[in-house]
Enzyme design. Sequence first.
Site: not given
Lengths: 379, 647
Positions: B326-328, B330
């Site tokens: 997920g956003s980790t 990014k």
Amino acid sequence: MSYLEYTVKHTPSGLRKVLYLNWGLVLVLAAVAGVGFLMLYSVAGGSYSPWAALQMKRFALGLGLMFAVAMVPIWFWRNMAGVAYGASVLLLVLVELYGDAAGGAQRWVDLGVMRLQPSELTKITLVMMLAAYYDWLPVTKTSRPLWVLVPVLLVLLPTYLTLRQPDLGTALLLVIGGAMVMFMAGVHWLYFAAVIGLGVGLVSTVFESRGTPWQLLKDYQFRRIDTFLDPSSDPLGAGYHITQSKIALGSGGWTGRGFMQGTQSRLNFLPEKHTDFIFTTLAEEFGFVGGFSLLLLYALIIVFCIVIALQNRDRFSALLVLGIAGAFFLYFAVNMSMVMGLAPVVGVPLPLVSFGGSAMLVLMVAFGLVQSAHIHRPR
Amino acid sequence: MRRTPRDTAKSVRTISRRGLVMGGLQAGFIGLLGARMRYMQVDQADEFRLLAEENRVNIRLIPPKRGQIFDRNGITVAENEPAYRITMVREDAGDVDETLAALARLVRLDPDDLERAITEMNRSAPFLPVTVADRVSWDDISRVAVNAPALPGVTPEVGLSRRYPLGNDFAHVAGYVGPVSDRDLERYEDPEPVLRIPRFQIGKVGIEAKYEDVLRGKAGAKRVEVNAVGRVMRELDRRDGTPGANLQLTIDSKLQNYVQARLGEESASVVVMDTRTGDLLAIVSAPSYDPNKFVQGISVPDYRALNENDHRPLASKTVQDAYPPGSTFKVVTALAGLEAGLVTPEDTVWCPGYLEVGGRRFHCWKGGGHGHINLENSLRESCDVFYYDLSMKVGIEKMAEMARRLGLGEEHGLPMSGETSGIAPDKNWKKRRFGNDWMIGDTVNAAIGQGYVLASPLQLAVMTARVATGRKVSPRLVKTVNGVEQESPPAESLGINENHLRLIRRGMNAVCNSRRGTAYRARILTEGYQMAGKTGTSQVRNITAAERRAGVTSNADLPWKRRDHALFVDFAPVEMPRIAVSVVVEHGGGGSSTAAPIARDVTLQALYDGDPPLEAYPSAVRGRIGTQQEELREKRIDFSADGRSRA
């Protein structure tokens, strides 16, 4: 009433007879029995019970019997030969009918006082009977076929009864023992050559027939013979005992592993270590020195007997002593061959050493006869 | 009948001659016997002596003592405890039934075991001991010992068995041992004889299995004298074996225990790593199970319960499971862009709440959009569109390369069972795996850690530690073997521009400590202990256009299995990072709402080496945290109380 053809006036009488005993023979017998006590003490793990103490009592009883028998004039024993032979054949029949089974074979008969093994007794009474027969038979008739047939029948009757027990070892000993007396009585050697030749021929024919269309025995019978002759072909069954016995004997080396240090006997790898296989314990614990010493003691006994026989001009006495020596020889020769893997395992004890009442007492009585013949020899 | 003197003389001559012949034959045979005796006893003596020794001597193995496992502070994780059992020898027991009845009056005997024991006793040699009761208590053993005269042939015996005093906490790390199975034996070319000792235990999973060779030690042997039927008469000599090596883990049991309690029945993973050394301070997968049950032989219902539990207690999720990060992720996309020079801190992107790529609409989590947004703020607010846009410029190859540099997509060689390599996808990978060409949509999905990207909680912690330090930190689980420090390769520089890393760290700091950060509610107040992190929420389902129009269903209304995974990674303290933490809560909802608070609690616990003061928390949550600490204290092991520590 027939008596000996020589005068008996020089024969010692009363207690003076004791002085005329062959004390050398007594000493050697005691030495052999002593070896037996030592080994029975050892195989019991250093204990007089259950075997050594009892064996000592039996030897003491045996010595007493020997002296008693020795005191009685030999001509009395000659006259009793027929009775003794008849009694032992009767006992063999009794065993057949009422005997106690032990180890799968009927060998003992309970006389109330003691349990007797008549086949042991027969070994000596047969010798007595044959000696008496040849004493009675004119010397010139010894090799006549009809007069040869009689002793052959005398031998085969108890042999047949013994085979029925079944006790193959004793049966063989009876045949060979009887043949020895006949040989020494002067039966022509061609008879022996013929019988041996015939036997060899028969056996080889039977073996030759194996695998051919005219095979004389069934396959399983051949296999049984194989195992009997070569136990190593069945190492976990019949071969196990003989293999362990050879290991024990061989591992003794020159001087052995030391008294009560024999691992094979102490750890129960040896079968029947207090009876038929007691020689292996001796050989394991005292090595070649110990085993060979016992062999020499036995040889000494034979030598004593032959000397006694040669000194004796009485035909019955000489044949009896030589016959007893022959029977005694067969005992230890067969037993030792067996434990050394030279002969198949047949139940023959080591004379005077193996634990066992019948054999001990019968042998001592036999040596009593030897002593009697010696004391009452013609002078 | 009288014999003539001539006859007598002839008789004597014949007998003498024949007697001597017979004597000669006998002498010959005696000589033969003597020669045979000499041959066997002198010439072949050595051979027979050897055979006699083989008969007599048996070699019995002495099982080695298995090495113990300790945590970094010397607290015992796995130890050997005496295991008592009661054996009985048939031939000494006299009346077997009566003796067993007497025994049953003293000790509770399991009827099944008893039946099995009686069968075994009747089948085996009468002098062989047969176990009638296994794993009996010390009290039972003493009762049997005291009543020994009334129990002929019954002997209490002591062996060693594995015990895990910390129970559930180390089930996934240390694993467990069990009796050697046929399958185990097949694994070895030439199995050591020690493996055939009845009841011998070997490692089945986890460190117990991976360090089996080190922990097992070398078996000793004793030579015993046996008799013809195999009974042992005495011991001749013995050579003691070498006990197995003791292991010391990098794990801090206290922290491990706290994390396990904090996660409770959630299906979740937490990894706490020392950023300076790579030491794993805690590596927790929840829910867990009691490894001691496996040592003793777990019951079928118990095993079925573990196996059928949809929270998968048997799985070691920290290393075995890979999740969409997920956003980790990014962080990876941003660093790839910065290193490629395709984005500067000042560049902004217009986020209207979605991005149109090849006719498909990729949505930002924030329907209304973030407006103009730069890199630092895109991390803080976790703007998806910024990364969609960036990834199309950077391309998947550079992103995958950066992911691998940060420790994703590769195994780290941890001595735990079933470590996954995760997936840092690139064009080749897709070609190999699916035979398809890489599509631009795949890149866009990967930009926010969705699509093909998969990472294990361990890898996320490594990634965070590397971002925090700029060095190639590698995880380490075993600290010492038999007191010898296990050297790990020095963590060299990642070769990433320090300014770029600083920018990322600033963004992550803002996530927690800026009012607009996604994890602002989970911030730490204590000066110098503050953390920097990144939230992540990864979808496990597709959101259809129709659903999006109707308003995305909230997680709470979905069945557990279909809820989003909640993720959070952080390092702390911000100024001088000491620890890196990753948290994954399966189907936990949002990263900021579920994972971040757990990460904060764990971070504080690690930094304070115990319960932190409530002042560390924002005042709004202090009351709740206070209650939570109370509750957890009930569930946790009190390490100070007893003699567990043996440093």
